[in-house]
Design an enzyme around this catalytic site. Structure first.
Site, PDB file in Angstrom:
ATOM      1  N   ARG A  58       0.836  -1.210   0.000  1.00  0.00           N
ATOM      2  CA  ARG A  58       0.000   0.000   0.000  1.00  0.00           C
ATOM      3  C   ARG A  58       0.866   1.253   0.000  1.00  0.00           C
ATOM      4  O   ARG A  58       0.522   2.269  -0.615  1.00  0.00           O
ATOM      5  CB  ARG A  58      -0.932  -0.022   1.211  1.00  0.00           C
ATOM      6  CG  ARG A  58      -1.933  -1.164   1.180  1.00  0.00           C
ATOM      7  CD  ARG A  58      -2.764  -1.238   2.440  1.00  0.00           C
ATOM      8  NE  ARG A  58      -3.645  -0.081   2.571  1.00  0.00           N
ATOM      9  CZ  ARG A  58      -4.247   0.256   3.719  1.00  0.00           C
ATOM     10  NH1 ARG A  58      -4.030  -0.464   4.815  1.00  0.00           N
ATOM     11  NH2 ARG A  58      -5.046   1.299   3.783  1.00  0.00           N
ATOM     12  N   ASN A  90      -8.427   8.006   6.243  1.00  0.00           N
ATOM     13  CA  ASN A  90      -7.501   7.452   5.251  1.00  0.00           C
ATOM     14  C   ASN A  90      -6.049   7.654   5.675  1.00  0.00           C
ATOM     15  O   ASN A  90      -5.711   8.638   6.340  1.00  0.00           O
ATOM     16  CB  ASN A  90      -7.725   8.108   3.880  1.00  0.00           C
ATOM     17  CG  ASN A  90      -9.150   7.875   3.382  1.00  0.00           C
ATOM     18  OD1 ASN A  90      -9.841   6.963   3.857  1.00  0.00           O
ATOM     19  ND2 ASN A  90      -9.616   8.709   2.466  1.00  0.00           N
ATOM     20  N   ASP A  92      -3.658   7.497   3.246  1.00  0.00           N
ATOM     21  CA  ASP A  92      -2.911   7.984   2.076  1.00  0.00           C
ATOM     22  C   ASP A  92      -2.673   9.484   2.227  1.00  0.00           C
ATOM     23  O   ASP A  92      -3.202  10.127   3.130  1.00  0.00           O
ATOM     24  CB  ASP A  92      -3.698   7.662   0.783  1.00  0.00           C
ATOM     25  CG  ASP A  92      -5.060   8.365   0.711  1.00  0.00           C
ATOM     26  OD1 ASP A  92      -6.077   7.673   0.501  1.00  0.00           O
ATOM     27  OD2 ASP A  92      -5.111   9.608   0.885  1.00  0.00           O
ATOM     28  N   HIS A 107      -6.426   7.801  11.685  1.00  0.00           N
ATOM     29  CA  HIS A 107      -5.970   6.396  11.656  1.00  0.00           C
ATOM     30  C   HIS A 107      -4.504   6.282  11.267  1.00  0.00           C
ATOM     31  O   HIS A 107      -4.048   5.203  10.888  1.00  0.00           O
ATOM     32  CB  HIS A 107      -6.835   5.584  10.677  1.00  0.00           C
ATOM     33  CG  HIS A 107      -8.232   5.368  11.178  1.00  0.00           C
ATOM     34  ND1 HIS A 107      -9.251   4.920  10.376  1.00  0.00           N
ATOM     35  CD2 HIS A 107      -8.788   5.561  12.397  1.00  0.00           C
ATOM     36  CE1 HIS A 107     -10.364   4.815  11.087  1.00  0.00           C
ATOM     37  NE2 HIS A 107     -10.113   5.209  12.313  1.00  0.00           N
ATOM     38  N   CYS A 115       9.049   3.851  15.138  1.00  0.00           N
ATOM     39  CA  CYS A 115      10.021   3.017  15.864  1.00  0.00           C
ATOM     40  C   CYS A 115       9.294   2.245  16.962  1.00  0.00           C
ATOM     41  O   CYS A 115       8.535   2.833  17.742  1.00  0.00           O
ATOM     42  CB  CYS A 115      11.097   3.912  16.483  1.00  0.00           C
ATOM     43  SG  CYS A 115      12.238   3.038  17.579  1.00  0.00           S
TER      44      CYS A 115
HETATM   45  N1  APR Z   1     -17.376   8.211  -4.127  1.00  0.00           N
HETATM   46  C1  APR Z   1     -18.041   8.230  -2.930  1.00  0.00           C
HETATM   47  N2  APR Z   1     -18.155   7.147  -2.123  1.00  0.00           N
HETATM   48  C2  APR Z   1     -17.565   6.005  -2.549  1.00  0.00           C
HETATM   49  C3  APR Z   1     -16.857   5.908  -3.770  1.00  0.00           C
HETATM   50  C4  APR Z   1     -16.782   7.077  -4.571  1.00  0.00           C
HETATM   51  N3  APR Z   1     -16.132   7.081  -5.753  1.00  0.00           N
HETATM   52  N4  APR Z   1     -16.394   4.622  -3.896  1.00  0.00           N
HETATM   53  C5  APR Z   1     -16.792   3.962  -2.782  1.00  0.00           C
HETATM   54  N5  APR Z   1     -17.504   4.781  -1.985  1.00  0.00           N
HETATM   55  C6  APR Z   1     -18.098   4.487  -0.677  1.00  0.00           C
HETATM   56  C7  APR Z   1     -18.613   3.071  -0.523  1.00  0.00           C
HETATM   57  O1  APR Z   1     -19.974   3.019  -0.921  1.00  0.00           O
HETATM   58  C8  APR Z   1     -18.459   2.839   0.985  1.00  0.00           C
HETATM   59  O2  APR Z   1     -19.639   3.229   1.665  1.00  0.00           O
HETATM   60  O3  APR Z   1     -17.063   4.618   0.275  1.00  0.00           O
HETATM   61  C9  APR Z   1     -17.314   3.770   1.385  1.00  0.00           C
HETATM   62  C10 APR Z   1     -16.036   3.025   1.725  1.00  0.00           C
HETATM   63  O4  APR Z   1     -16.288   2.267   2.878  1.00  0.00           O
HETATM   64  P1  APR Z   1     -15.099   1.394   3.518  1.00  0.00           P
HETATM   65  O5  APR Z   1     -14.423   0.615   2.454  1.00  0.00           O
HETATM   66  O6  APR Z   1     -15.696   0.686   4.693  1.00  0.00           O
HETATM   67  O7  APR Z   1     -14.053   2.483   4.014  1.00  0.00           O
HETATM   68  P2  APR Z   1     -14.107   3.361   5.327  1.00  0.00           P
HETATM   69  O8  APR Z   1     -15.502   3.716   5.680  1.00  0.00           O
HETATM   70  O9  APR Z   1     -13.146   4.485   5.125  1.00  0.00           O
HETATM   71  O10 APR Z   1     -13.509   2.367   6.439  1.00  0.00           O
HETATM   72  C11 APR Z   1     -13.272   2.927   7.710  1.00  0.00           C
HETATM   73  O11 APR Z   1     -12.209   0.843   8.341  1.00  0.00           O
HETATM   74  O12 APR Z   1     -10.827  -0.903   7.818  1.00  0.00           O
HETATM   75  C12 APR Z   1     -10.894   0.304   8.495  1.00  0.00           C
HETATM   76  O13 APR Z   1      -9.078   1.673   9.015  1.00  0.00           O
HETATM   77  C13 APR Z   1      -9.907   1.300   7.968  1.00  0.00           C
HETATM   78  O14 APR Z   1     -10.158   3.696   7.865  1.00  0.00           O
HETATM   79  C14 APR Z   1     -10.777   2.463   7.528  1.00  0.00           C
HETATM   80  C15 APR Z   1     -12.056   2.254   8.299  1.00  0.00           C
END
Ligand code: APR
Length: 245
Positions: A58, A90, A92, A107, A115
């Site tokens: 990543r 995020n 990134d 996060h 370290c």
């Molecule tokens: N535009 C808007 N929303 C989007 C897009 C897009 N192009 N692509 C995907 N999504 C939405 C999806 O529908 C979903 O609801 O983004 C969301 C991503 O959800 P997750 O994959 O669960 O990510 P996130 O909510 O950031 O996860 C939270 O979980 O695993 C841990 O530490 C990790 O920070 C992360 C946390």
């Protein structure tokens, strides 16, 4: 929105159009990896090589992706509405590369490593630190192994006091690209609503906590956010002019 206290929380969805995999969508990271194996302290203790390879892949990808219009729209919002606090789940650096400053990474981040002895973080994105071999610190007289500088499940997200203070005192709370599954981040919209904020969602689909949003914009953040930010700023300019009359 000018002059309004705005808090924005982003999740993996805002980076999806940049080519960074989300976690819970089809093809998401948690389809190929068990969270317990690669995103917990226990997983790191049990098989550090597996965890290291997961994060190094990543980290290397950071050199191959670019911010998208959604990142740039939030940077514009921050620059034109000075009281805008950007929190991201995020790890990134696309918000920063999209022009945002003062991004709060609750996060942690992929660009730095930590370290394991001193707990100090170092920016380590040089090619020699992106391979599958462990990287050692430069902060100790005897170099020690470094770990990914991210918050794993079971660890405390960063700056929660500052986050709750901002969320409890904002006028508008915006969530972009998050599934609403992971706490404490997923509970922030309820705290904002209880504090009287207007709550706005921009997401590809309805998240688990959709009930707490006053305004729901379903679709791709890269498509929706530039026009939404323009409309928010135009409305605030109009309100500011009305107040001056
Ligand atoms: N535009 C808007 N929303 C989007 C897009 C897009 N192009 N692509 C995907 N999504 C939405 C999806 O529908 C979903 O609801 O983004 C969301 C991503 O959800 P997750 O994959 O669960 O990510 P996130 O909510 O950031 O996860 C939270 O979980 O695993 C841990 O530490 C990790 O920070 C992360 C946390």
């Amino acid at each position: 929105m000018r002059g309004k206290r705005v808090v924005v929380l982003t999740g993996a969805g805002i980076s999806a159009e940049s080519g960074v995999r989300t976690f819970r969508d089809n093809g998401g990271l948690w389809e190929n990896h068990r969270i317990e194996d690669v995103a917990t302290p226990e997983g790191w203790a049990a098989d550090p090589e597996k965890v290291w390879r997961f994060y190094q892949a990543r980290r290397r990808q950071m050199n191959e992706v670019e911010p998208n219009p959604a990142h740039r729209a939030l940077a514009r919002l921050q620059s034109e509405n000075e009281s805008t606090f950007l929190i991201t789940q995020n790890v990134d650096d696309l918000h920063e590369r999209g022009g945002s400053e003062n991004v709060h990474h609750m996060h942690g981040q992929l660009l730095t490593l930590r370290c394991e002895v001193s707990g100090r973080s170092e920016h380590r994105m040089e090619a020699a630190s992106l391979g599958d071999e462990f990287v050692t610190c430069t902060c100790c007289s005897t170099p020690h192994r470094m770990r990914p500088d991210v918050v794993w499940f079971g660890e405390m997200p960063l700056g929660m006091e500052r986050i709750y203070d901002a969320v409890s005192n904002c006028d508008v709370f915006v969530v972009v690209g998050s599934s609403g599954h992971v706490y404490p981040a997923a509970g922030l919209v309820e705290a904002a609503k209880q504090a009287g904020a207007q709550t706005i969602l921009v997401n590809a689909e309805a998240p688990a906590n959709v009930e707490f949003f006053d305004e729901v914009h379903l679709g791709a953040a890269g498509n929706l956010l530039p026009d939404l930010v323009e409309s928010w700023l135009k409305t605030s300019r109009r309100n500011a002019n009305d107040q001056e009359c």
